[in-house]
Design an enzyme around this catalytic site. Structure first.
Site, mmCIF file in Angstrom:
data_model
loop_
_atom_site.group_PDB
_atom_site.id
_atom_site.type_symbol
_atom_site.label_atom_id
_atom_site.label_comp_id
_atom_site.label_asym_id
_atom_site.label_seq_id
_atom_site.Cartn_x
_atom_site.Cartn_y
_atom_site.Cartn_z
ATOM 1 N N THR A 1 0.825 -1.203 0.000
ATOM 2 C CA THR A 1 0.000 0.000 0.000
ATOM 3 C C THR A 1 0.859 1.252 0.000
ATOM 4 O O THR A 1 1.977 1.251 0.531
ATOM 5 C CB THR A 1 -0.891 0.002 1.270
ATOM 6 O OG1 THR A 1 -1.488 1.300 1.424
ATOM 7 C CG2 THR A 1 -0.084 -0.283 2.527
ATOM 8 N N TYR B 1 -1.668 -0.046 10.385
ATOM 9 C CA TYR B 1 -1.922 -0.726 9.110
ATOM 10 C C TYR B 1 -0.715 -0.578 8.180
ATOM 11 O O TYR B 1 -0.161 -1.565 7.689
ATOM 12 C CB TYR B 1 -3.181 -0.151 8.438
ATOM 13 C CG TYR B 1 -3.286 -0.523 6.982
ATOM 14 C CD1 TYR B 1 -3.467 -1.852 6.608
ATOM 15 C CD2 TYR B 1 -3.190 0.437 5.972
ATOM 16 C CE1 TYR B 1 -3.540 -2.215 5.267
ATOM 17 C CE2 TYR B 1 -3.263 0.085 4.634
ATOM 18 C CZ TYR B 1 -3.444 -1.244 4.284
ATOM 19 O OH TYR B 1 -3.506 -1.598 2.961
#
Length: 327
Positions: free
Chosen positions: A119, A143
């Protein structure tokens, strides 16, 4: 290479299911491995399914022995940034411990190709734009950190054990299968396009915009929306790259075009022809003001060029949400 089996871990989820569609179209044999905590059984339309958790080494070994995949695509992660701040332990257990367990099983089974869903959250706050792969990685939430830790492990595995991988850093995945067979379905939904479409369909009260005072062209955050089928295409190209002997590499997947939240909402209003209430509120912790990809490297290494623009992304999403009664 056509005919090869690819284990798609998290293949019942949003990006995983669209990638199974693309793998099957291109002659691969997808096998879905999913624990269905976030994935949907209805989305397993291409290839067989094996139920299991990535933290379960015994189950993983059984599935590797049974299907003998040539490659593994790993999508099975907890992804909600806000949730990662509230429940960091769950994110470390699934995204780090689970991935390392999966990697051990893949290595033991002699798998030679591993594609990892990462990501742009691994970059943290942008120091220069558009973001390219050399940008410093300093994630600002659990995350992003869990994905970054796995990226570092994969680099060590490549250097010290010759285990090759492609790391794909997504920007904002969006849209749906153009034929409307599968689409974006999260519970709870946290992504901007489905939330706005649900508001336009009258399925929720309205849409909330977090922050109107950013240093952007209209004060709202800028994001790089990339069609899920373009992402799926990049994953199949990454498998091709590794199976043909290509080296390990980390690549950004984005269009290189930024869209503000206000621009996004007006595009959704145009497509849906249904105005909906919008509430402007304060900034949300952990949001970067602008995230836009430099995708030159993916073009160079994989020959990958995104085909869909924002209008096509929204039309495909609108088509899916309109006919889908899961929501």
């Amino acid at each position: 290479m056509a005919g090869e089996t690819v284990l798609v871990v998290g293949g019942a989820g949003y990006i995983g299911s669209h990638t199974c569609l693309e793998l099957a179209t291109r002659g691969y044999v997808p096998v879905v491995y999913d624990n269905f905590s976030n994935g949907h059984r209805e989305f397993v339309k291409w290839g067989q399914v094996e139920e299991g958790d990535i933290r379960d080494r015994v189950r993983l070994d059984e599935v590797f022995a049974k299907h003998k995949p040539a490659a593994v695509l790993h999508f099975a992660a907890l992804i909600e940034v806000g949730e990662s701040v509230k429940e960091p332990v769950a994110f470390y257990e699934n995204n780090v411990v689970g991935t390392l367990t999966l990697l051990s099983a893949a290595q033991a089974a002699g798998v030679k190709a591993f594609v990892f869903s990462s990501t742009c959250a691994t970059y943290g706050l942008p120091e220069s734009l558009p973001l390219d792969e050399t940008h410093r990685q300093a994630p600002i939430n659990p995350y992003g950190r869990t994905k970054w830790i796995v990226e570092q492990a994969l680099k060590d595995y490549d250097q010290y054990t010759s285990f090759r991988s492609v790391i794909l850093r997504y920007f904002n995945a969006a849209g749906a299968d153009p034929e409307g067979r599968i689409g974006e379905w999260h519970t709870p939904e946290t992504h901007a396009i489905p939330l706005a479409i649900e508001a336009a369909l009258g399925r929720r009260g309205g849409f909330k915009v977090f922050g109107t005072d950013y240093e952007t062209r209209d004060g709202t955050c800028v994001r790089d929306y990339i069609h899920v089928m373009d992402l799926a295409d990049a994953h199949v190209r990454a498998v091709d790259h590794l199976l043909q002997g290509g080296g390990s590499v980390a690549l950004n997947l984005g269009t290189g075009t930024g869209t503000t939240v206000k621009e996004l909402l007006s595009a959704i209003e145009d497509v849906s022809a249904k105005p909906f209430p919008v509430e402007y509120t304060g900034r949300r912790e952990g949001d970067s003001h602008t995230l836009v990809a430099n995708n030159d490297k993916a073009r160079e290494v994989l020959g990958w060029v995104p085909k869909y623009d924002l209008d096509q992304i929204i039309r495909s999403a609108w088509n899916w949400h309109q006919k889908s009664n899961q929501h």
